[in-house]
Design a protein around this motif. Structure first.
Motif, mmCIF file in Angstrom:
data_model
loop_
_atom_site.group_PDB
_atom_site.id
_atom_site.type_symbol
_atom_site.label_atom_id
_atom_site.label_comp_id
_atom_site.label_asym_id
_atom_site.label_seq_id
_atom_site.Cartn_x
_atom_site.Cartn_y
_atom_site.Cartn_z
ATOM 1 N N MET A 1 0.832 -1.180 0.000
ATOM 2 C CA MET A 1 0.000 0.000 0.000
ATOM 3 C C MET A 1 0.880 1.248 0.000
ATOM 4 N N GLN A 2 0.361 2.255 -0.618
ATOM 5 C CA GLN A 2 1.099 3.508 -0.713
ATOM 6 C C GLN A 2 0.591 4.492 0.338
ATOM 7 N N ARG A 3 1.508 5.264 0.882
ATOM 8 C CA ARG A 3 1.149 6.259 1.902
ATOM 9 C C ARG A 3 0.315 7.372 1.276
ATOM 10 N N ILE A 4 -0.621 7.882 2.052
ATOM 11 C CA ILE A 4 -1.474 8.974 1.607
ATOM 12 C C ILE A 4 -0.802 10.281 2.008
ATOM 13 N N LYS A 5 -0.356 11.042 1.005
ATOM 14 C CA LYS A 5 0.347 12.298 1.267
ATOM 15 C C LYS A 5 -0.464 13.455 0.686
ATOM 16 N N THR A 6 -1.344 13.993 1.488
ATOM 17 C CA THR A 6 -2.099 15.172 1.092
ATOM 18 C C THR A 6 -1.733 16.300 2.038
ATOM 19 N N LYS B 1 -3.670 17.771 4.014
ATOM 20 C CA LYS B 1 -4.343 17.501 5.289
ATOM 21 C C LYS B 1 -3.525 16.529 6.149
ATOM 22 N N THR B 2 -3.059 15.423 5.568
ATOM 23 C CA THR B 2 -2.305 14.449 6.356
ATOM 24 C C THR B 2 -0.946 15.004 6.771
ATOM 25 N N LEU B 3 -0.315 15.788 5.907
ATOM 26 C CA LEU B 3 0.996 16.343 6.248
ATOM 27 C C LEU B 3 0.890 17.408 7.330
ATOM 28 N N THR B 4 -0.160 18.228 7.298
ATOM 29 C CA THR B 4 -0.331 19.224 8.359
ATOM 30 C C THR B 4 -0.690 18.553 9.684
ATOM 31 N N ARG B 5 -1.466 17.487 9.624
ATOM 32 C CA ARG B 5 -1.773 16.748 10.851
ATOM 33 C C ARG B 5 -0.516 16.094 11.420
ATOM 34 N N ALA B 6 0.325 15.560 10.556
ATOM 35 C CA ALA B 6 1.581 14.953 11.018
ATOM 36 C C ALA B 6 2.484 16.014 11.643
ATOM 37 N N ALA B 7 2.560 17.181 11.016
ATOM 38 C CA ALA B 7 3.390 18.263 11.565
ATOM 39 C C ALA B 7 2.830 18.739 12.903
ATOM 40 N N GLU C 1 4.445 8.660 9.974
ATOM 41 C CA GLU C 1 3.973 7.318 9.598
ATOM 42 C C GLU C 1 2.533 7.087 10.051
ATOM 43 N N ALA C 2 2.183 7.568 11.209
ATOM 44 C CA ALA C 2 0.818 7.368 11.706
ATOM 45 C C ALA C 2 -0.207 8.144 10.888
ATOM 46 N N GLU C 3 0.138 9.370 10.516
ATOM 47 C CA GLU C 3 -0.841 10.201 9.812
ATOM 48 C C GLU C 3 -0.951 9.859 8.324
#
Length: 78
Positions: free
Chosen positions: A1-6, A8-14, A70-72
């Motif tokens: 599976m490929q990671r979802i990099k949007t 939204k997910t990157l700002t949540r990870a940050a 990784e979690a986000e």
């Protein structure tokens, strides 16, 4: 599976990484202050103690950032 990099997910990870990093810095700073106060160190000794604490602190911040990313971006968490 490929990671979802949007955006939204990157700002949540940050955001998660920043929150956990601040908590880690507070805990490490408290331990540093307690050790420095207990040993009654001053001047150069405080700087040396700070350098000793900086290495594990940097490692912890890198681990926290990686875990948040990784979690986000994990597809199973979406």
């Amino acid at each position: 599976m490929q990671r979802i990099k949007t955006f939204k997910t990157l700002t949540r990870a940050a955001s998660a990484a920043a929150f956990l990093a601040v908590q880690a810095v507070i805990c490490i700073g408290t331990v540093y202050w307690a050790v420095a106060a207990t040993l009654r160190v001053e001047g150069t000794a405080v700087i040396v103690l700070g350098v000793i604490f900086a290495v594990p602190s940097a490692n912890l911040l890198m681990v926290v950032s990686r875990m948040a990313y990784e979690a986000e971006t994990d597809p199973a968490n979406q």
